[in-house]
Design a protein around this motif. Structure first.
Motif, PDB file in Angstrom:
ATOM      1  N   VAL A 136       0.837  -1.199   0.000  1.00  0.00           N
ATOM      2  CA  VAL A 136       0.000   0.000   0.000  1.00  0.00           C
ATOM      3  C   VAL A 136       0.874   1.252   0.000  1.00  0.00           C
ATOM      4  O   VAL A 136       0.621   2.200  -0.766  1.00  0.00           O
ATOM      5  CB  VAL A 136      -0.978   0.010   1.195  1.00  0.00           C
ATOM      6  CG1 VAL A 136      -1.743   1.323   1.263  1.00  0.00           C
ATOM      7  CG2 VAL A 136      -1.942  -1.170   1.110  1.00  0.00           C
ATOM      8  N   ILE A 137       1.924   1.276   0.804  1.00  0.00           N
ATOM      9  CA  ILE A 137       2.811   2.443   0.873  1.00  0.00           C
ATOM     10  C   ILE A 137       3.466   2.703  -0.479  1.00  0.00           C
ATOM     11  O   ILE A 137       3.473   3.836  -0.967  1.00  0.00           O
ATOM     12  CB  ILE A 137       3.875   2.267   1.980  1.00  0.00           C
ATOM     13  CG1 ILE A 137       3.215   2.353   3.359  1.00  0.00           C
ATOM     14  CG2 ILE A 137       4.983   3.315   1.842  1.00  0.00           C
ATOM     15  CD1 ILE A 137       4.118   1.941   4.514  1.00  0.00           C
ATOM     16  N   VAL A 138       4.002   1.666  -1.100  1.00  0.00           N
ATOM     17  CA  VAL A 138       4.675   1.842  -2.394  1.00  0.00           C
ATOM     18  C   VAL A 138       3.700   2.343  -3.449  1.00  0.00           C
ATOM     19  O   VAL A 138       4.019   3.266  -4.217  1.00  0.00           O
ATOM     20  CB  VAL A 138       5.379   0.538  -2.833  1.00  0.00           C
ATOM     21  CG1 VAL A 138       5.840   0.608  -4.280  1.00  0.00           C
ATOM     22  CG2 VAL A 138       6.551   0.223  -1.915  1.00  0.00           C
ATOM     23  N   VAL A 139       2.501   1.778  -3.490  1.00  0.00           N
ATOM     24  CA  VAL A 139       1.504   2.238  -4.466  1.00  0.00           C
ATOM     25  C   VAL A 139       1.157   3.704  -4.215  1.00  0.00           C
ATOM     26  O   VAL A 139       1.064   4.498  -5.161  1.00  0.00           O
ATOM     27  CB  VAL A 139       0.247   1.337  -4.443  1.00  0.00           C
ATOM     28  CG1 VAL A 139      -0.895   1.963  -5.230  1.00  0.00           C
ATOM     29  CG2 VAL A 139       0.577  -0.050  -4.983  1.00  0.00           C
ATOM     30  N   MET A 140       0.978   4.080  -2.972  1.00  0.00           N
ATOM     31  CA  MET A 140       0.635   5.479  -2.666  1.00  0.00           C
ATOM     32  C   MET A 140       1.747   6.429  -3.105  1.00  0.00           C
ATOM     33  O   MET A 140       1.477   7.475  -3.693  1.00  0.00           O
ATOM     34  CB  MET A 140       0.372   5.670  -1.162  1.00  0.00           C
ATOM     35  CG  MET A 140      -0.888   5.024  -0.647  1.00  0.00           C
ATOM     36  SD  MET A 140      -2.382   5.585  -1.481  1.00  0.00           S
ATOM     37  CE  MET A 140      -2.881   4.106  -2.327  1.00  0.00           C
ATOM     38  N   VAL A 141       2.998   6.064  -2.852  1.00  0.00           N
ATOM     39  CA  VAL A 141       4.118   6.949  -3.169  1.00  0.00           C
ATOM     40  C   VAL A 141       4.410   7.015  -4.660  1.00  0.00           C
ATOM     41  O   VAL A 141       4.695   8.071  -5.202  1.00  0.00           O
ATOM     42  CB  VAL A 141       5.374   6.517  -2.376  1.00  0.00           C
ATOM     43  CG1 VAL A 141       6.605   7.289  -2.827  1.00  0.00           C
ATOM     44  CG2 VAL A 141       5.160   6.695  -0.887  1.00  0.00           C
ATOM     45  N   ILE A 142       4.327   5.882  -5.337  1.00  0.00           N
ATOM     46  CA  ILE A 142       4.696   5.830  -6.754  1.00  0.00           C
ATOM     47  C   ILE A 142       3.518   6.207  -7.655  1.00  0.00           C
ATOM     48  O   ILE A 142       3.649   7.041  -8.543  1.00  0.00           O
ATOM     49  CB  ILE A 142       5.232   4.431  -7.138  1.00  0.00           C
ATOM     50  CG1 ILE A 142       6.426   4.045  -6.275  1.00  0.00           C
ATOM     51  CG2 ILE A 142       5.560   4.374  -8.626  1.00  0.00           C
ATOM     52  CD1 ILE A 142       7.628   4.949  -6.409  1.00  0.00           C
ATOM     53  N   VAL A 143       2.353   5.605  -7.433  1.00  0.00           N
ATOM     54  CA  VAL A 143       1.198   5.815  -8.312  1.00  0.00           C
ATOM     55  C   VAL A 143       0.423   7.081  -7.915  1.00  0.00           C
ATOM     56  O   VAL A 143      -0.126   7.758  -8.781  1.00  0.00           O
ATOM     57  CB  VAL A 143       0.273   4.575  -8.289  1.00  0.00           C
ATOM     58  CG1 VAL A 143      -0.954   4.785  -9.158  1.00  0.00           C
ATOM     59  CG2 VAL A 143       1.039   3.326  -8.727  1.00  0.00           C
ATOM     60  N   LYS A 144       0.367   7.366  -6.616  1.00  0.00           N
ATOM     61  CA  LYS A 144      -0.410   8.510  -6.099  1.00  0.00           C
ATOM     62  C   LYS A 144      -1.815   8.509  -6.706  1.00  0.00           C
ATOM     63  O   LYS A 144      -2.195   9.417  -7.431  1.00  0.00           O
ATOM     64  CB  LYS A 144       0.302   9.832  -6.359  1.00  0.00           C
ATOM     65  CG  LYS A 144       1.612   9.930  -5.621  1.00  0.00           C
ATOM     66  CD  LYS A 144       2.311  11.250  -5.864  1.00  0.00           C
ATOM     67  CE  LYS A 144       3.570  11.244  -5.033  1.00  0.00           C
ATOM     68  NZ  LYS A 144       4.675  11.918  -5.606  1.00  0.00           N
ATOM     69  N   PRO A 145      -2.601   7.461  -6.386  1.00  0.00           N
ATOM     70  CA  PRO A 145      -3.903   7.316  -7.042  1.00  0.00           C
ATOM     71  C   PRO A 145      -4.918   8.396  -6.687  1.00  0.00           C
ATOM     72  O   PRO A 145      -5.922   8.540  -7.377  1.00  0.00           O
ATOM     73  CB  PRO A 145      -4.390   5.938  -6.560  1.00  0.00           C
ATOM     74  CG  PRO A 145      -3.646   5.682  -5.294  1.00  0.00           C
ATOM     75  CD  PRO A 145      -2.337   6.401  -5.427  1.00  0.00           C
ATOM     76  N   PHE A 146      -4.692   9.151  -5.631  1.00  0.00           N
ATOM     77  CA  PHE A 146      -5.587  10.255  -5.282  1.00  0.00           C
ATOM     78  C   PHE A 146      -4.868  11.249  -4.405  1.00  0.00           C
ATOM     79  O   PHE A 146      -3.780  11.065  -3.969  1.00  0.00           O
ATOM     80  CB  PHE A 146      -6.873   9.761  -4.601  1.00  0.00           C
ATOM     81  CG  PHE A 146      -6.668   8.727  -3.535  1.00  0.00           C
ATOM     82  CD1 PHE A 146      -6.438   9.116  -2.223  1.00  0.00           C
ATOM     83  CD2 PHE A 146      -6.693   7.371  -3.834  1.00  0.00           C
ATOM     84  CE1 PHE A 146      -6.241   8.160  -1.236  1.00  0.00           C
ATOM     85  CE2 PHE A 146      -6.496   6.416  -2.848  1.00  0.00           C
ATOM     86  CZ  PHE A 146      -6.282   6.813  -1.554  1.00  0.00           C
TER      87      PHE A 146
END
Length: 146
Positions: A136-146
């Protein structure tokens, strides 16, 4: 120079997070094996030494470094990041990761005092928690979905 400083801090943050996560993946695996070692046996005492050294020499310092470099990056980024949705999710995951770290420490103290009451299955399950948080942390930092 400011961009260079930020890049160095980000690199040091990532290195410390990797060290923190490596320890948090390995310590519960030690617990899985420690469960089967009879209390007071040479094997149990070896696990106690390994667990204590891993926590004190790697996991704890890596967590502190992760926080220091992470906070430093936040200072350099300024207040704008605080209003972004991905940051709130990441911060929540960091709080949960820190709580998990605390549980690992408490469980180590239980083993140290020969009063562990949890099964190997429990520690196998617990070993998956940092993986989910990390994803979850990596997705938030890299993708920044919102």
């Amino acid at each position: 120079m400011g961009g260079d400083l930020y890049s160095w801090i980000k690199a040091l943050h990532l290195i410390s997070v990797i060290a923190w996560m490596a320890g948090m993946f390995y310590l519960p695996r030690l617990y899985v094996y420690h469960v089967d070692a009879p209390a007071g046996s040479a094997q149990s005492e070896t696990f106690k030494l390994m667990e204590r050294r891993l926590l004190r020499a790697i996991i704890n310092p890596a967590m502190v470094a992760s926080f220091v470099f992470g906070i430093w990056m936040l200072i350099l980024l300024g207040a704008s990041v605080w209003s972004e949705g991905w940051w709130h999710v990441k911060l929540t995951m960091i709080i949960l990761m820190s709580a998990y770290h605390g549980f690992l420490s408490r469980w180590r103290r239980d083993f140290e005092a020969d009063r562990n009451r949890r099964s190997a299955r429990f520690y196998r399950f617990a070993n998956e928690i940092p993986t989910v948080l990390m994803i979850v942390i990596v997705v938030m930092v890299i993708v920044k979905p919102f």
